[in-house]
Motif scaffolding. Structure first.
Motif, PDB file in Angstrom:
ATOM      1  N   SER A  91       0.829  -1.202   0.000  1.00  6.31           N
ATOM      2  CA  SER A  91       0.000   0.000   0.000  1.00  6.31           C
ATOM      3  C   SER A  91       0.868   1.259   0.000  1.00  6.31           C
ATOM      4  O   SER A  91       1.842   1.353   0.753  1.00  6.31           O
ATOM      5  CB  SER A  91      -0.911   0.021   1.232  1.00  6.31           C
ATOM      6  OG  SER A  91      -1.616   1.255   1.294  1.00  6.31           O
ATOM      7  N   PRO A  92       0.512   2.248  -0.829  1.00  7.19           N
ATOM      8  CA  PRO A  92       1.278   3.499  -0.839  1.00  7.19           C
ATOM      9  C   PRO A  92       0.941   4.418   0.330  1.00  7.19           C
ATOM     10  O   PRO A  92       1.610   5.427   0.542  1.00  7.19           O
ATOM     11  CB  PRO A  92       0.860   4.139  -2.169  1.00  7.19           C
ATOM     12  CG  PRO A  92      -0.521   3.629  -2.412  1.00  7.19           C
ATOM     13  CD  PRO A  92      -0.541   2.225  -1.862  1.00  7.19           C
ATOM     14  N   ILE A  93      -0.110   4.069   1.090  1.00  2.00           N
ATOM     15  CA  ILE A  93      -0.522   4.904   2.222  1.00  2.00           C
ATOM     16  C   ILE A  93      -0.289   4.126   3.511  1.00  2.00           C
ATOM     17  O   ILE A  93      -1.000   3.163   3.806  1.00  2.00           O
ATOM     18  CB  ILE A  93      -1.998   5.323   2.106  1.00  2.00           C
ATOM     19  CG1 ILE A  93      -2.241   6.061   0.787  1.00  2.00           C
ATOM     20  CG2 ILE A  93      -2.399   6.201   3.291  1.00  2.00           C
ATOM     21  CD1 ILE A  93      -3.701   6.396   0.519  1.00  2.00           C
ATOM     22  N   VAL A  94       0.721   4.534   4.255  1.00  3.32           N
ATOM     23  CA  VAL A  94       1.104   3.844   5.487  1.00  3.32           C
ATOM     24  C   VAL A  94       0.865   4.778   6.668  1.00  3.32           C
ATOM     25  O   VAL A  94       1.379   5.893   6.705  1.00  3.32           O
ATOM     26  CB  VAL A  94       2.590   3.418   5.444  1.00  3.32           C
ATOM     27  CG1 VAL A  94       2.991   2.736   6.747  1.00  3.32           C
ATOM     28  CG2 VAL A  94       2.844   2.499   4.252  1.00  3.32           C
ATOM     29  N   TYR A  95       0.084   4.309   7.636  1.00  2.00           N
ATOM     30  CA  TYR A  95      -0.219   5.119   8.818  1.00  2.00           C
ATOM     31  C   TYR A  95       0.744   4.845   9.969  1.00  2.00           C
ATOM     32  O   TYR A  95       1.027   5.728  10.772  1.00  2.00           O
ATOM     33  CB  TYR A  95      -1.651   4.850   9.288  1.00  2.00           C
ATOM     34  CG  TYR A  95      -2.693   5.227   8.270  1.00  2.00           C
ATOM     35  CD1 TYR A  95      -2.884   6.555   7.895  1.00  2.00           C
ATOM     36  CD2 TYR A  95      -3.499   4.259   7.662  1.00  2.00           C
ATOM     37  CE1 TYR A  95      -3.838   6.910   6.953  1.00  2.00           C
ATOM     38  CE2 TYR A  95      -4.456   4.607   6.726  1.00  2.00           C
ATOM     39  CZ  TYR A  95      -4.624   5.927   6.372  1.00  2.00           C
ATOM     40  OH  TYR A  95      -5.565   6.273   5.434  1.00  2.00           O
ATOM     41  N   LEU A  96       1.212   3.617  10.051  1.00  2.32           N
ATOM     42  CA  LEU A  96       2.100   3.227  11.146  1.00  2.32           C
ATOM     43  C   LEU A  96       2.939   2.049  10.669  1.00  2.32           C
ATOM     44  O   LEU A  96       2.433   1.153  10.003  1.00  2.32           O
ATOM     45  CB  LEU A  96       1.268   2.846  12.370  1.00  2.32           C
ATOM     46  CG  LEU A  96       1.946   2.597  13.713  1.00  2.32           C
ATOM     47  CD1 LEU A  96       0.966   2.839  14.853  1.00  2.32           C
ATOM     48  CD2 LEU A  96       2.508   1.179  13.808  1.00  2.32           C
ATOM     49  N   GLU A  97       4.223   2.062  11.025  1.00  3.23           N
ATOM     50  CA  GLU A  97       5.109   1.005  10.533  1.00  3.23           C
ATOM     51  C   GLU A  97       6.253   0.788  11.509  1.00  3.23           C
ATOM     52  O   GLU A  97       6.769   1.739  12.094  1.00  3.23           O
ATOM     53  CB  GLU A  97       5.651   1.412   9.158  1.00  3.23           C
ATOM     54  CG  GLU A  97       6.394   0.335   8.419  1.00  3.23           C
ATOM     55  CD  GLU A  97       6.703   0.759   6.986  1.00  3.23           C
ATOM     56  OE1 GLU A  97       6.766  -0.126   6.121  1.00  3.23           O
ATOM     57  OE2 GLU A  97       6.877   1.970   6.735  1.00  3.23           O
ATOM     58  N   THR A  98       6.644  -0.474  11.689  1.00  4.28           N
ATOM     59  CA  THR A  98       7.804  -0.819  12.511  1.00  4.28           C
ATOM     60  C   THR A  98       8.832  -1.540  11.637  1.00  4.28           C
ATOM     61  O   THR A  98       8.580  -1.806  10.461  1.00  4.28           O
ATOM     62  CB  THR A  98       7.395  -1.741  13.676  1.00  4.28           C
ATOM     63  OG1 THR A  98       6.956  -2.996  13.127  1.00  4.28           O
ATOM     64  CG2 THR A  98       6.270  -1.124  14.508  1.00  4.28           C
ATOM     65  N   ASP A  99       9.959  -1.891  12.230  1.00  7.91           N
ATOM     66  CA  ASP A  99      10.998  -2.616  11.485  1.00  7.91           C
ATOM     67  C   ASP A  99      10.477  -3.949  10.951  1.00  7.91           C
ATOM     68  O   ASP A  99      10.982  -4.469   9.952  1.00  7.91           O
ATOM     69  CB  ASP A  99      12.216  -2.874  12.383  1.00  7.91           C
ATOM     70  CG  ASP A  99      12.948  -1.590  12.736  1.00  7.91           C
ATOM     71  OD1 ASP A  99      12.721  -0.579  12.043  1.00  7.91           O
ATOM     72  OD2 ASP A  99      13.728  -1.593  13.707  1.00  7.91           O
ATOM     73  N   PHE A 100       9.485  -4.494  11.633  1.00  6.72           N
ATOM     74  CA  PHE A 100       8.898  -5.766  11.197  1.00  6.72           C
ATOM     75  C   PHE A 100       8.453  -5.709   9.737  1.00  6.72           C
ATOM     76  O   PHE A 100       8.637  -6.675   8.982  1.00  6.72           O
ATOM     77  CB  PHE A 100       7.697  -6.111  12.084  1.00  6.72           C
ATOM     78  CG  PHE A 100       6.737  -7.091  11.461  1.00  6.72           C
ATOM     79  CD1 PHE A 100       6.998  -8.448  11.486  1.00  6.72           C
ATOM     80  CD2 PHE A 100       5.579  -6.639  10.831  1.00  6.72           C
ATOM     81  CE1 PHE A 100       6.118  -9.355  10.901  1.00  6.72           C
ATOM     82  CE2 PHE A 100       4.695  -7.533  10.247  1.00  6.72           C
ATOM     83  CZ  PHE A 100       4.968  -8.891  10.277  1.00  6.72           C
ATOM     84  N   ALA A 101       7.859  -4.589   9.334  1.00 10.65           N
ATOM     85  CA  ALA A 101       7.295  -4.487   7.986  1.00 10.65           C
ATOM     86  C   ALA A 101       8.362  -4.695   6.914  1.00 10.65           C
ATOM     87  O   ALA A 101       8.137  -5.411   5.930  1.00 10.65           O
ATOM     88  CB  ALA A 101       6.616  -3.132   7.808  1.00 10.65           C
ATOM     89  N   ASP A 102       9.529  -4.091   7.098  1.00 15.37           N
ATOM     90  CA  ASP A 102      10.603  -4.255   6.114  1.00 15.37           C
ATOM     91  C   ASP A 102      11.112  -5.692   6.083  1.00 15.37           C
ATOM     92  O   ASP A 102      11.364  -6.251   5.012  1.00 15.37           O
ATOM     93  CB  ASP A 102      11.765  -3.309   6.436  1.00 15.37           C
ATOM     94  CG  ASP A 102      11.492  -1.892   5.959  1.00 15.37           C
ATOM     95  OD1 ASP A 102      10.674  -1.734   5.036  1.00 15.37           O
ATOM     96  OD2 ASP A 102      12.078  -0.955   6.514  1.00 15.37           O
ATOM     97  N   ARG A 103      11.253  -6.301   7.247  1.00 25.19           N
ATOM     98  CA  ARG A 103      11.722  -7.689   7.296  1.00 25.19           C
ATOM     99  C   ARG A 103      10.705  -8.622   6.650  1.00 25.19           C
ATOM    100  O   ARG A 103      11.066  -9.576   5.959  1.00 25.19           O
ATOM    101  CB  ARG A 103      11.988  -8.113   8.751  1.00 25.19           C
ATOM    102  CG  ARG A 103      13.238  -7.465   9.331  1.00 25.19           C
ATOM    103  CD  ARG A 103      13.647  -8.072  10.655  1.00 25.19           C
ATOM    104  NE  ARG A 103      12.749  -7.654  11.725  1.00 25.19           N
ATOM    105  CZ  ARG A 103      11.953  -8.468  12.389  1.00 25.19           C
ATOM    106  NH1 ARG A 103      11.925  -9.750  12.099  1.00 25.19           N
ATOM    107  NH2 ARG A 103      11.180  -8.019  13.353  1.00 25.19           N
ATOM    108  N   PHE A 104       9.440  -8.327   6.868  1.00 19.91           N
ATOM    109  CA  PHE A 104       8.370  -9.142   6.300  1.00 19.91           C
ATOM    110  C   PHE A 104       8.364  -9.030   4.773  1.00 19.91           C
ATOM    111  O   PHE A 104       8.234 -10.031   4.066  1.00 19.91           O
ATOM    112  CB  PHE A 104       7.032  -8.677   6.879  1.00 19.91           C
ATOM    113  CG  PHE A 104       5.898  -9.644   6.672  1.00 19.91           C
ATOM    114  CD1 PHE A 104       5.722 -10.723   7.518  1.00 19.91           C
ATOM    115  CD2 PHE A 104       4.992  -9.465   5.636  1.00 19.91           C
ATOM    116  CE1 PHE A 104       4.660 -11.607   7.342  1.00 19.91           C
ATOM    117  CE2 PHE A 104       3.933 -10.339   5.452  1.00 19.91           C
ATOM    118  CZ  PHE A 104       3.769 -11.414   6.308  1.00 19.91           C
TER     119      PHE A 104
END
Length: 253
Positions: A101-114
């Motif tokens: 998704s181009p619209i991110v409201y909240l993100e942690t390092d987990f998202a990149d690893r995933f």
């Protein structure tokens, strides 16, 4: 950050506090993320969360979904990390959309690893079945009458173009409709679809228009063509649990 984004982030923090969870990723998943929101489109917020380790060791089942009551503006719900990883193992197409998704409201390092491991679990066959079923069902339900809601064309166009992308590239499709359109839509149909986009983005969700036979013909032929090609698509890989177990244990540790 505008007022609506502030409200959404506030709601997400409330969810964390009230449910004793940590949100790992929160994104927009509907027409706003696809790039063709109407003036009165709601916000479809989706999130991934993790609970304390103790919750995963309980004998009784713990619900793996959090849903807020839907209103005219906000539709917010999320999946537990364990559910998310099990669905990735099955190559759930919705997950691939959320994480692109181009619209991110909240993100942690987990998202990149995933995101780095997601490609290993992408199944062209399962994704094609998902999107062609969506296209065929929506075409049958919404586009066969003389007058149709303009927005419903995109409920068929998007999955059809997504299937064409997957058949050509064997990779997860982009979230933005315009990227799909520029890559997969026949040039002679672009002016007609541009008109629909303009209507969709500048009219109420309920706006009805006369059926566009030129587009209907393309969609009908495409659905049949994709269904035929799907018969010869094999499963492209075997996947393992090991990497997913590793991600899970790292997040709950």
């Amino acid at each position: 950050m505008n007022q609506m984004e502030k409200l959404i982030c506030s709601k997400l923090h409330e969810i964390e506090k009230e449910n004793n969870v940590k949100i790992l990723l929160a994104v927009e998943s509907g027409s706003r993320a696809w790039g063709f929101a109407s003036p009165d489109s709601d916000y479809d917020v989706r999130f991934i969360y993790v609970r304390p380790k103790e919750d995963y060791l309980r004998l009784e089942n713990v619900r793996d979904v959090i849903e807020l009551p839907i209103d005219d503006v906000l539709d917010i719900n999320g999946w537990d990390l364990q559910k998310t990883l099990r669905l990735l193992y099955k190559s759930n197409p919705t997950l691939f959309e959320w994480f692109s998704s181009p619209i991110v409201y909240l993100e942690t390092d987990f998202a990149d690893r995933f995101r780095k491991i997601m490609g290993e679990y992408f199944s062209t066959k399962k994704s094609l079945y998902h999107y062609i079923s969506m296209a065929e069902g929506n075409y049958r339900e919404y586009l066969k009458t003389e007058m149709v809601r303009a927005k419903k064309y995109f409920y068929v166009l998007r999955p059809v173009l997504t299937c064409r992308w997957i058949l050509e590239r064997g990779t997860p499709p982009p979230m933005l409709f315009r990227e799909l359109m520029e890559s997969e839509l026949p040039k002679e149909l672009v002016p007609e679809v541009e008109k629909l986009l303009d209507l969709k983005m500048n009219s109420p969700e309920i706006k009805e228009i006369p059926r566009v036979d030129k587009i209907n013909e393309y969609l009908n032929e495409s659905i049949e063509e994709i269904k035929f090609k799907l018969k010869s698509v094999g499963e492209n890989k075997e996947v393992q649990w090991e990497e997913l177990n590793k991600v899970f244990l790292e997040e709950i540790d």
